[in-house]
Structure formats: structure tokens, C-alpha cells
Design a protein around this motif. Sequence first.
Motif, PDB file in Angstrom:
ATOM      1  N   GLU A  20       0.833  -1.209   0.000  1.00  0.00           N
ATOM      2  CA  GLU A  20       0.000   0.000   0.000  1.00  0.00           C
ATOM      3  C   GLU A  20       0.860   1.249   0.000  1.00  0.00           C
ATOM      4  OE1 GLU A  20      -2.610  -0.526   3.345  1.00  0.00           O
ATOM      5  OE2 GLU A  20      -3.869  -1.971   2.262  1.00  0.00           O
ATOM      6  N   TRP A  21       1.971   1.225   0.741  1.00  0.00           N
ATOM      7  CA  TRP A  21       2.885   2.361   0.762  1.00  0.00           C
ATOM      8  C   TRP A  21       3.447   2.605  -0.638  1.00  0.00           C
ATOM      9  CZ3 TRP A  21       8.595   2.088   1.172  1.00  0.00           C
ATOM     10  CH2 TRP A  21       9.164   3.350   1.338  1.00  0.00           C
ATOM     11  N   VAL A  22       3.835   1.533  -1.332  1.00  0.00           N
ATOM     12  CA  VAL A  22       4.370   1.643  -2.697  1.00  0.00           C
ATOM     13  C   VAL A  22       3.293   2.210  -3.624  1.00  0.00           C
ATOM     14  CG1 VAL A  22       5.209   0.327  -4.690  1.00  0.00           C
ATOM     15  CG2 VAL A  22       6.092  -0.183  -2.401  1.00  0.00           C
ATOM     16  N   GLU A  23       2.066   1.693  -3.523  1.00  0.00           N
ATOM     17  CA  GLU A  23       0.956   2.187  -4.354  1.00  0.00           C
ATOM     18  C   GLU A  23       0.711   3.674  -4.118  1.00  0.00           C
ATOM     19  OE1 GLU A  23      -2.344  -0.370  -3.378  1.00  0.00           O
ATOM     20  OE2 GLU A  23      -1.335  -2.136  -4.207  1.00  0.00           O
ATOM     21  N   GLU A  24       0.764   4.109  -2.862  1.00  0.00           N
ATOM     22  CA  GLU A  24       0.574   5.531  -2.551  1.00  0.00           C
ATOM     23  C   GLU A  24       1.684   6.377  -3.160  1.00  0.00           C
ATOM     24  OE1 GLU A  24       0.313   5.830   1.697  1.00  0.00           O
ATOM     25  OE2 GLU A  24      -1.554   4.667   1.771  1.00  0.00           O
ATOM     26  N   GLN A  25       2.920   5.891  -3.077  1.00  0.00           N
ATOM     27  CA  GLN A  25       4.044   6.622  -3.663  1.00  0.00           C
ATOM     28  C   GLN A  25       3.896   6.751  -5.171  1.00  0.00           C
ATOM     29  OE1 GLN A  25       7.915   4.935  -2.678  1.00  0.00           O
ATOM     30  NE2 GLN A  25       8.624   6.949  -2.075  1.00  0.00           N
ATOM     31  N   GLU A  37       8.862   6.041 -10.043  1.00  0.00           N
ATOM     32  CA  GLU A  37       9.876   5.174  -9.484  1.00  0.00           C
ATOM     33  C   GLU A  37       9.775   5.276  -7.974  1.00  0.00           C
ATOM     34  OE1 GLU A  37      13.647   6.556 -10.955  1.00  0.00           O
ATOM     35  OE2 GLU A  37      13.716   8.214  -9.538  1.00  0.00           O
ATOM     36  N   GLN A  38      10.076   4.198  -7.323  1.00  0.00           N
ATOM     37  CA  GLN A  38      10.016   4.199  -5.873  1.00  0.00           C
ATOM     38  C   GLN A  38      11.412   4.416  -5.329  1.00  0.00           C
ATOM     39  OE1 GLN A  38       8.989   0.588  -3.902  1.00  0.00           O
ATOM     40  NE2 GLN A  38       9.105   1.557  -1.903  1.00  0.00           N
ATOM     41  N   THR A  39      11.520   5.322  -4.385  1.00  0.00           N
ATOM     42  CA  THR A  39      12.807   5.555  -3.742  1.00  0.00           C
ATOM     43  C   THR A  39      12.651   5.455  -2.232  1.00  0.00           C
ATOM     44  OG1 THR A  39      12.505   7.953  -3.615  1.00  0.00           O
ATOM     45  CG2 THR A  39      13.631   7.098  -5.569  1.00  0.00           C
ATOM     46  N   ARG A  69      10.900  -8.608  -0.818  1.00  0.00           N
ATOM     47  CA  ARG A  69      12.028  -7.933  -1.458  1.00  0.00           C
ATOM     48  C   ARG A  69      11.528  -7.076  -2.606  1.00  0.00           C
ATOM     49  NH1 ARG A  69      13.987  -9.820  -6.360  1.00  0.00           N
ATOM     50  NH2 ARG A  69      13.045 -11.757  -7.067  1.00  0.00           N
ATOM     51  N   GLN A  70      12.363  -6.119  -2.983  1.00  0.00           N
ATOM     52  CA  GLN A  70      12.140  -5.312  -4.182  1.00  0.00           C
ATOM     53  C   GLN A  70      13.467  -5.200  -4.900  1.00  0.00           C
ATOM     54  OE1 GLN A  70       9.966  -2.077  -1.824  1.00  0.00           O
ATOM     55  NE2 GLN A  70       9.235  -1.808  -3.923  1.00  0.00           N
ATOM     56  N   ARG A  71      13.446  -5.347  -6.217  1.00  0.00           N
ATOM     57  CA  ARG A  71      14.689  -5.262  -6.996  1.00  0.00           C
ATOM     58  C   ARG A  71      15.197  -3.824  -7.002  1.00  0.00           C
ATOM     59  NH1 ARG A  71      17.493  -4.859 -11.448  1.00  0.00           N
ATOM     60  NH2 ARG A  71      16.069  -4.199 -13.051  1.00  0.00           N
ATOM     61  N   MET A  91      13.995   1.494  -6.404  1.00  0.00           N
ATOM     62  CA  MET A  91      13.529   0.116  -6.525  1.00  0.00           C
ATOM     63  C   MET A  91      12.403  -0.007  -7.533  1.00  0.00           C
ATOM     64  SD  MET A  91      13.247  -0.495  -2.458  1.00  0.00           S
ATOM     65  CE  MET A  91      12.713   1.185  -2.211  1.00  0.00           C
ATOM     66  N   GLU A  92      12.268  -1.196  -8.099  1.00  0.00           N
ATOM     67  CA  GLU A  92      11.077  -1.491  -8.889  1.00  0.00           C
ATOM     68  C   GLU A  92       9.895  -1.456  -7.918  1.00  0.00           C
ATOM     69  OE1 GLU A  92      11.549  -5.268 -10.812  1.00  0.00           O
ATOM     70  OE2 GLU A  92      12.868  -4.420 -12.348  1.00  0.00           O
ATOM     71  N   PRO A  93       8.776  -0.889  -8.322  1.00  0.00           N
ATOM     72  CA  PRO A  93       7.632  -0.788  -7.415  1.00  0.00           C
ATOM     73  C   PRO A  93       6.818  -2.078  -7.308  1.00  0.00           C
ATOM     74  CG  PRO A  93       7.127   0.304  -9.470  1.00  0.00           C
ATOM     75  CD  PRO A  93       8.545  -0.169  -9.572  1.00  0.00           C
ATOM     76  N   VAL A  94       7.524  -3.208  -7.289  1.00  0.00           N
ATOM     77  CA  VAL A  94       6.886  -4.521  -7.190  1.00  0.00           C
ATOM     78  C   VAL A  94       7.427  -5.203  -5.937  1.00  0.00           C
ATOM     79  CG1 VAL A  94       6.602  -6.769  -8.287  1.00  0.00           C
ATOM     80  CG2 VAL A  94       6.700  -4.699  -9.701  1.00  0.00           C
TER      81      VAL A  94
END
Length: 145
Positions: A20-25, A37-39, A69-71, A91-94
Motif C-alpha cells: 500500500e505504501w508503494v501504491e501511494e508513492q 519510481e520508488q525511492t 524484497r524489491q529489486r 527500486m522497482e515498485p513490485v
Amino acid sequence: MALHMLKLCVGAESIRDLEEWVEEQMALMRRLGRREEQTHTTRMVPKRIEEIVDGGSLYWVIKGQISARQRLTDIRPFTDGEGIGRCHLVMEPVVIPVEPRPFRPFQGWRYLQPKDAPRDIGQHGGDLAEMPEEMRRELAGLGLL
């Protein structure tokens, strides 16, 4: 061979919290018209950047267990407005769930050798990926996973 990093996912109670944090970003990046991109910002800059971005991942410790994990795609050192050296971990957002493994709290981040990294749940086979996270967590805590 790629080198990984290990970091506490402070504030997250579950893999879903991290997702959810990644989705919000990503939603914020879209609204601001920025590249999606996620940082994650950290104070210490890794010295082995080339090894890490050559296929390495950031493994997240959630509630005392390596859980996901995230790449990592890039590491961007910078100096903040107060003159402190920091870096953005890109990171990849996956978010990829991994076999849960207990890990004690620590500060900052740690290097994680590929031989010590838990496997992705999808590589395990069977129905482990379908099992609720809390059940996987409990079974891993009992040494059954």
C-alpha cells in the motif's frame, strides 16, 4: 553475482502495508507528473553500488522476519540541505514475498549475500503463496517453514 541489501521496514505490520505504501508513492508521482519510481532515502551510502544494482534486491524485515524484497535499480548518493551525505535507493515498485525468516532488529541496512537470501515464495512450490501471511509468519517462527 549480485549483492543484496537488508533493511527494516519500520512502521509496516505486513507485506500488504508495504504494498500500500508503494501504491501511494506511485499515485503521488503520477499526480505530480514525475517519473514513476520508488525511492527510499537512507543515510549511509553503500560502497558496493555496482554489485548491488547488478541484479540485487532490497530485502525488507517486517515484524522481525525477512518477508519481502524489491529489486534495486539504482543507488543515487546526494548531500542534503544540512550537508549530510545520504542516498536514494531506487527500486522497482513490485513487492515480492519471500520465505519468511526471523531476523533481529538492527539500525541502518546490511549487505546480504545471495547464498543467504531467502527464496521467493513462488519458487518454493506448493501452496505457500496462497497461505495467509500471518500463517506463514507463525510457521516460520516455529521452524516449520
